[in-house]
Scaffold this active site. Structure first.
Site, mmCIF file in Angstrom:
data_model
loop_
_atom_site.group_PDB
_atom_site.id
_atom_site.type_symbol
_atom_site.label_atom_id
_atom_site.label_comp_id
_atom_site.label_asym_id
_atom_site.label_seq_id
_atom_site.Cartn_x
_atom_site.Cartn_y
_atom_site.Cartn_z
ATOM 1 N N CYS A 174 -35.399 62.631 -53.792
ATOM 2 C CA CYS A 174 -35.192 63.590 -53.152
ATOM 3 C C CYS A 174 -34.827 64.980 -53.891
ATOM 4 O O CYS A 174 -35.324 66.212 -53.459
ATOM 5 C CB CYS A 174 -33.596 63.624 -52.259
ATOM 6 S SG CYS A 174 -33.774 61.932 -51.202
ATOM 7 N N LYS A 208 -30.259 64.559 -42.177
ATOM 8 C CA LYS A 208 -32.198 64.522 -42.462
ATOM 9 C C LYS A 208 -32.457 63.007 -42.619
ATOM 10 O O LYS A 208 -31.743 62.270 -43.029
ATOM 11 C CB LYS A 208 -32.393 65.395 -43.685
ATOM 12 C CG LYS A 208 -32.185 64.794 -44.934
ATOM 13 C CD LYS A 208 -32.453 65.975 -46.195
ATOM 14 C CE LYS A 208 -32.193 65.142 -47.485
ATOM 15 N NZ LYS A 208 -32.728 64.027 -48.061
ATOM 16 N N ASP A 252 -27.607 65.218 -50.688
ATOM 17 C CA ASP A 252 -27.256 63.556 -50.513
ATOM 18 C C ASP A 252 -26.192 63.009 -51.292
ATOM 19 O O ASP A 252 -26.452 61.996 -51.757
ATOM 20 C CB ASP A 252 -28.557 62.863 -50.482
ATOM 21 C CG ASP A 252 -29.656 63.383 -49.684
ATOM 22 O OD1 ASP A 252 -29.599 64.188 -48.846
ATOM 23 O OD2 ASP A 252 -30.833 62.888 -49.924
#
Length: 230
Positions: A156, A123, A62
């Protein structure tokens, strides 16, 4: 199974007590019996392996400008992540990259996108593990050492690392190439990962472990990236 070394007196004298042992040996558990009762002694196995280039895959999590704009020391995270991605490309270590909800949060950092061989996987899950495309990519690559860079450390990155650890992967997090909105979030995330058995290392350590020797044929090509990211 008999413990491979002398267990603490507290366990020997009271085998029915709940006990967690932190060790650096590849044993999972053993059981003790007394008076017909059996208690499994749980051991947390610490990840003490050295990275192997032929077993490693990099997972870049990310690294999107919309998120990076709020990250503490974002420039460092991008610089060190970029160096590791570049080194992985030179040495032939495969890379999987993800983006979180790109429709709203935008794509992968453009200064890093050119270092990728494949398009980032979009995602919605916070953990990359459990995302069908990521899981399929890891299965296809077939390597069991996962090196993590990206954001955020405590969300994450942590969820991904813990999930992968639970699936039997060796997980390595480059502390200098991950980040969070504040330093305390970053440090708390790293502490939790370390306690769980994830290996915390510097991106430079990863590069040198991959090469193992100054006579590696790509050493002279890798060295400028290490120096430029210092």
């Amino acid at each position: 199974m008999t413990p491979p070394y002398s267990e603490p007196n507290s366990i020997r004298s009271n085998p029915l007590s709940e006990s967690i042992l932190l060790i650096r040996r590849p044993f999972v558990n053993w059981t003790l019996e007394e008076g017909g009762n059996v208690r499994t002694i749980i051991m947390l196995v610490m990840n003490a392996s050295v990275l192997d280039l032929n077993k490693s895959v990099v997972l870049a999590v990310d690294l999107q400008p919309r998120f990076l704009s709020a990250i503490h020391q974002a420039e460092r995270v991008v610089r060190r992540s970029g160096a590791l991605l570049g080194i992985a490309r030179i040495l032939g270590a495969p890379v999987i990259a993800t983006v979180q909800y790109s429709e709203k949060m935008g794509g992968f950092a453009p200064e890093l996108a050119d270092l990728l061989e494949t398009e980032p996987i979009d995602k919605l899950r916070f953990s990359c593990s459990g995302c069908a495309q990521v899981d399929a990519g890891l299965a296809h690559i077939g390597r069991r050492q996962v090196v993590l860079v990206g954001i955020e450390t405590h969300i994450c990155v942590t969820q991904t690392a813990l999930d992968l650890l639970g699936k039997g992967f060796e997980v390595f997090v480059c502390a200098d190439a991950v980040g969070a909105r504040t330093e305390d979030r970053h440090q708390i995330g790293l502490g939790r990962l370390r306690d769980a058995g994830v290996a915390i290392l510097h991106s430079e350590s990863a590069a040198y472990e991959w090469m193992r020797s100054a006579d590696h044929p790509e050493f002279r090509n890798v060295l400028p990236l290490i120096k430029s990211s210092a």
